[in-house]
Design an enzyme around this catalytic site. Structure first.
Site, short mmCIF file in Angstrom:
data_model
loop_
_atom_site.label_atom_id
_atom_site.label_comp_id
_atom_site.label_asym_id
_atom_site.label_seq_id
_atom_site.Cartn_x
_atom_site.Cartn_y
_atom_site.Cartn_z
N HIS A 183 -3.38 -0.81 -1.54
CA HIS A 183 -4.68 -0.13 -1.58
C HIS A 183 -4.56 1.25 -2.22
CE1 HIS A 183 -6.39 -3.33 0.81
NE2 HIS A 183 -5.31 -3.27 1.58
N LYS A 239 9.76 26.89 16.08
CA LYS A 239 9.93 25.78 17.02
C LYS A 239 8.67 25.55 17.85
CE LYS A 239 12.38 22.68 19.22
NZ LYS A 239 12.51 21.39 18.52
N GLU A 286 7.36 9.66 10.79
CA GLU A 286 8.33 10.60 11.36
C GLU A 286 9.48 10.85 10.36
OE1 GLU A 286 8.38 12.65 13.64
OE2 GLU A 286 10.47 13.02 14.17
N GLU A 308 10.14 18.78 6.37
CA GLU A 308 10.43 20.06 7.02
C GLU A 308 11.86 20.52 6.79
OE1 GLU A 308 10.79 18.39 11.63
OE2 GLU A 308 9.96 20.37 11.29
N TRP A 349 7.91 35.64 14.10
CA TRP A 349 7.33 34.68 13.17
C TRP A 349 5.98 35.27 12.81
CZ3 TRP A 349 3.05 31.49 12.60
CH2 TRP A 349 3.17 30.46 11.65
N LYS A 354 10.35 14.55 8.85
CA LYS A 354 11.68 15.16 8.94
C LYS A 354 12.14 15.63 7.56
CE LYS A 354 12.46 15.50 12.94
NZ LYS A 354 11.15 15.42 13.29
N CYS A 381 6.92 33.81 18.39
CA CYS A 381 8.01 34.79 18.36
C CYS A 381 8.87 34.62 19.60
CB CYS A 381 7.43 36.20 18.32
SG CYS A 381 6.24 36.41 17.00
N ARG A 393 12.58 30.48 17.49
CA ARG A 393 11.13 30.66 17.63
C ARG A 393 10.52 31.45 16.48
NH1 ARG A 393 9.31 29.69 22.75
NH2 ARG A 393 7.48 30.97 22.37
N ASN A 431 4.02 38.38 21.32
CA ASN A 431 3.93 37.05 20.75
C ASN A 431 2.48 36.63 20.87
OD1 ASN A 431 4.37 34.38 19.96
ND2 ASN A 431 4.95 33.72 22.00
N GLY A 432 1.89 36.09 19.80
CA GLY A 432 0.50 35.65 19.87
C GLY A 432 -0.36 36.41 18.89
O1 M6R Z 1 6.56 21.45 21.21
P1 M6R Z 1 5.70 20.34 20.70
O2 M6R Z 1 6.27 19.00 20.92
O3 M6R Z 1 4.27 20.44 21.18
O4 M6R Z 1 5.65 20.57 19.12
C1 M6R Z 1 4.83 19.80 18.30
C2 M6R Z 1 5.20 19.96 16.85
O5 M6R Z 1 5.03 21.29 16.44
C3 M6R Z 1 6.64 19.52 16.57
O6 M6R Z 1 6.88 18.21 16.95
C4 M6R Z 1 6.97 19.66 15.06
O7 M6R Z 1 6.21 18.76 14.34
C5 M6R Z 1 8.47 19.46 14.84
N1 M6R Z 1 9.02 20.58 14.16
C6 M6R Z 1 8.79 18.26 14.00
O8 M6R Z 1 10.17 18.08 13.86
#
Ligand code: M6R
Length: 615
Positions: free
Chosen positions: A507, A610, A484, A491, A75, A488, A2, A27, A101-102
Site C-alpha cells: 500500500h 532518559k 521498536e 535514537e 537537558w 532503537k 535534568c 537525564r 528541573n521542569g
Molecule cells: O520512562 P518511560 O518508559 O515512560 O519512557 C518512555 C519513552 O520516553 C522511552 O521509552 C523512549 O522512547 C526510549 N528512549 C526508547 O528507547
C-alpha cells in the site's frame, strides 16, 4: 529531564554531588554545575557540555571545601546549552543558588517584574527568576524553606527546585510539583536527587515527596511541608537497588549491560507473582477482582518503547480476555476527548514513572472516573503514586537512554496483567494460565540463548554502518517489534529507520525498496498463525525480487524462509504471543553495534534524555 543532587552532612559536598551527578547524567548532558556553601559564602562552578567539562573546570579552579551543596546536569528547555544558562543560578548578591528541573510557565511575567524592581538577570532560563525571587523572599523571612514555599505559590508549570542560601549553611531546601525529587536519609546526612541512583552508594533509606511539597534537609533529619506551610506526613521506604546495579559492571556501555541483564530482569519480574497452585497473585494490583470483572474496555497509554510494549499487550489482552483494548500514545490521548468511564481500565506503562505525557494521560483518565493501573520500573515515582494500582517491573535501574530490559519486563508485566484479567473474569482456565506461566518462566533461558548467538548480528551491523536507511517489517505481534527495532536504530545510530506492518507494504512502502536496501523482517512462527507466516514469506520474496538485502529473524526450524534470507537470525521457538520477548533482542544488539560502528554515544544519544518530564 535534568538531574539534580543536593547534600548536607559531614562529607565533602562537592564529592558527593559530583558522584551523584555522574549517576544522573543520563537525564541530561547539555551542561552541568555545582554550588557549595563554605566559609560563610557561596562558591559555584558551571560548564556547558558533559560533566567531564565541569570536572576539568574544578581541577583548574577548585572550589573551597564545604559540607552543603547542590548540583545539576541539564537537558535544555529555555535557552541554549551554554555556560550562562547552565545551573545553578544565583541571585545578584550571590547568596542564593538554585537548580531546577521542569518548566516555569509564567517565568516571562516574573522576570519582567523582577527587572522592574532592579534585578539583573544574566541567562535566558526560566530558572534564574527563582533565584532572585528566593533572595527577595528570604530577605523578609530569613528562612529558606519558608522563602521556597512563598516562591512556589507564585510559580506555574512543572518543577523540581533545590536551593541553598549562604545565610543558612546547614540547610538544603527542595520543592516539587509534577517533577521528580526523592530524599535520601543517612546517618548525620541527607540527600536530595531526581533519582535514587544518585545516593544509593550512601543510603538506601528514602522518603517520598508528594506533589506541591517543600522539604528542608538538615544533618539531623528532614521536614516536609505543603506549599501552604502545613506539615506533611513523611513516608519512608527502602530502596532495593544496590549501588553496583547502577554501575557498568565491566561493560563498555550501560546499554550492553542492560541487554545482558534481560534474562535476569524477566525472571525477577515473574518472581513472587505465582502461588503454589500456579495461580497469579498480583498483590500490588489494588483494584478488586469484582471491579476488574466490571471493566468493559482496556486503554493503554504510554510513550516510545513503552508504547510498543502496549501495542503487544493489546494482542494478549484481547486474545486472552476478549475485552476490547485500545493503545494510544500518551501525548495524543487527552487531546482527543477519549471515551472513558468507571468501566474503563487504563494501563499506563512507563519505565521511569515520570514521563509527563503519560502522567497527564493518567490524570485525565482518573478525572473521567477510570481506574488506572501503572506498569512501572521506578519505585516511588509519580506515575505509580498517582495510579489506583501498580505492577512494578523488576528490571533494576535502567541507565542507558535507549530502553532495553525495561521493554522486556514491561512485556512480562503486560502478559501477567492480561492473564490476571483472564483469571478473575474466568475467560482463561487455570491450566491454560499455568501453561502460559510455564512458557514465560522459560523465556529468560531463551533470551540467554539469543544473547549467546549475537556475534553474526554484530558483524552484520558493522557492515551496514555506511547505510542511510534500514526498514523493519513485521506482522501481528512482530509489527510492534519492527517499530521498536526502528526506534532503537533512530535514537542510537541516527539513521533513517522505519517500521511497517508487512501487510501494508503493497500500500505504499514497497516504493522505498531499492537495490541493496537493508530490510529486517520479523517472521511469525510457522506454527499457530501459519497463515501470517506464509504471507510474510511472500513479502520477503517481494522485497528480495526488488534487490533489497533481507535480514530475516525467524524461529529455529523455520526452513521456509531460508531461500529468501540474505542474513538469517535464529530465535528460539516460543508461543506466538510471547515471541517479541526473544525477537526484540537481536534488534537491540543490532542498533547498539551500528551506533558504536558509527562512533555515536551509545548511552547518551544526542538530543535525548532518559526521562521526558516535560510535555
Ligand atoms: O520512562 P518511560 O518508559 O515512560 O519512557 C518512555 C519513552 O520516553 C522511552 O521509552 C523512549 O522512547 C526510549 N528512549 C526508547 O528507547
Amino acid at each position: 529531564m535534568c538531574g539534580i543532587v543536593g547534600y548536607v552532612g559531614s562529607q565533602s559536598a562537592l564529592e558527593v554531588v559530583m558522584a551523584g551527578l555522574k549517576r544522573l547524567e543520563y537525564r541530561g548532558y547539555d551542561s552541568a554545575g555545582v554550588a557549595v556553601l563554605a566559609d560563610g559564602g557561596m562558591a559555584a562552578a558551571k560548564r556547558a557540555g558533559k560533566l567531564v567539562n565541569l570536572e576539568k573546570e574544578l581541577v583548574d579552579r577548585p572550589l573551597p571545601t564545604g559540607s552543603t551543596g547542590i548540583g545539576h546536569t541539564r537537558w535544555a528547555t529555555h535557552g541554549a546549552p551554554n555556560d550562562a544558562n547552565a545551573h545553578p543560578h544565583l541571585d545578584n548578591a550571590g547568596r542564593v543558588a538554585v537548580v531546577h528541573n521542569g518548566i516555569i510557565e509564567n517565568f516571562a511575567m516574573l522576570r519582567d517584574e523582577l527587572q522592574e524592581r532592579g534585578h539583573e538577570l544574566s541567562s535566558e532560563t526560566d530558572t534564574e527568576v527563582v533565584a532572585h525571587l528566593l533572595a527577595e523572599a528570604f530577605s523578609s523571612c530569613a528562612d529558606l524553606a519558608e522563602a521556597m514555599r512563598l516562591v512556589c505559590r507564585r510559580l506555574e508549570g512543572a518543577f523540581t527546585l533545590v536551593a541553598v542560601h549562604a545565610d543558612e549553611p546547614d540547610v538544603v531546601v527542595g520543592a516539587r510539583r509534577n517533577s521528580p525529587l526523592v530524599v535520601g536519609v543517612g546517618e548525620g546526612e541527607a540527600f536530595l536527587a531526581s533519582d535514587v541512583a544518585a545516593f544509593i552508594a550512601h543510603t538506601r533509606s528514602a522518603v517520598e515527596l508528594g506533589q506541591d511539597q517543600v522539604v528542608e534537609l538538615r544533618r539531623d533529619g528532614v521536614t516536609v511541608t505543603g506549599f501552604d506551610g502545613r506539615p506533611a506526613e513523611v513516608r519512608s521506604y527502602n530502596v532495593d537497588w544496590d549501588a553496583a546495579a547502577a554501575e557498568k559492571g565491566g561493560y563498555d556501555y550501560f546499554m550492553l549491560k542492560e541487554i545482558a541483564e534481560q534474562p535476569r530482569a524477566v525472571a525477577d519480574t515473574l518472581l513472587g507473582r505465582i502461588d503454589a497452585n500456579g495461580s497469579l497473585t498480583l498483590d500490588e494490583v489494588r483494584i478488586s477482582a469484582s471491579e476488574l470483572r466490571e471493566m468493559d474496555k482496556v486503554v493503554i497509554v504510554a510513550c516510545g518503547t513503552a508504547f510498543h510494549a502496549g501495542m503487544i499487550a493489546k494482542y494478549a489482552i484481547e486474545h486472552w480476555t476478549r475485552i476490547p483494548c485500545e493503545v494510544e500514545l500518551a501525548s495524543e490521548f487527552r487531546y482527543r476527548d477519549p471515551i472513558l468511564d468507571a468501566q474503563t481500565l487504563v494501563i499506563a506503562i512507563s519505565q521511569s514513572g515520570e514521563t509527563m505525557d503519560t502522567l497527564m494521560a493518567l490524570r485525565h483518565a482518573r478525572e473521567q472516573g477510570s481506574n488506572v493501573l501503572a506498569i512501572c520500573n521506578t519505585n516511588g515515582s509519580t506515575i505509580p503514586r498517582e495510579s489506583d494500582a501498580v505492577l512494578y517491573t523488576h528490571a533494576g535501574p535502567e541507565v542507558a537512554v535507549a530502553s532495553t530490559k525495561a521493554f522486556l519486563t514491561q512485556l512480562v508485566a503486560c502478559y501477567l496483567v492480561a492473564l490476571y484479567l483472564g483469571q478473575v473474569r474466568g475467560t482463561k482456565w487455570g491450566d491454560e494460565i499455568r501453561a502460559v506461566i510455564r512458557d514465560l518462566s522459560q523465556i529468560g533461558g531463551a533470551v540467554e540463548r539469543v544473547l549467546e548467538t549475537m556475534e553474526p548480528v554484530r558483524e552484520l551491523a558493522r557492515s551496514l554502518a555506511d547505510k542511510n536507511t534500514v526498514l523493519f517489517l513485521g506482522r501481528h505481534v512482530g509489527y510492534p517489534v519492527a517499530l521498536e527495532g526502528a526506534l532503537k536504530l533512530k535514537e542510537l545510530a541516527y539513521m533513517h529507520a522505519e517500521g511497517f506492518a508487512a501487510g501494508e507494504l503493497k500500500h505504499g512502502p514497497i516504493a522505498l525498496i531499492d537495490e541493496d536496501l537493508p530490510v529486517v523482517v520479523v517472521v511469525p512462527s510457522p506454527r499457530g498463525r501459519s497463515v501470517l507466516h506464509d504471507k510474510i514469506v511472500s513479502n520477503i520474496q517481494e522485497i528480495r525480487a526488488r534487490g533489497a538485502r533481507t535480514i530475516v529473524i525467524a524461529e529455529e526450524g523455520d526452513e521456509a524462509v531460508v531461500p529468501y534470507a540474505d542474513h538469517l537470525v535464529r530465535i528460539p521457538v516460543t508461543p506466538t504471543l510471547l515471541q517479541p520477548l526473544v525477537a526484540t533482542v537481536p534488534l537491540q544488539v543490532f542498533a547498539c553495534e551500528l551506533a558504536t560502528a558509527r562512533g555515536n554515544e551509545v548511552d547518551q544519544p544526542r538530543n535525548l534524555a532518559k526521562s521526558v518530564t516535560v510535555e
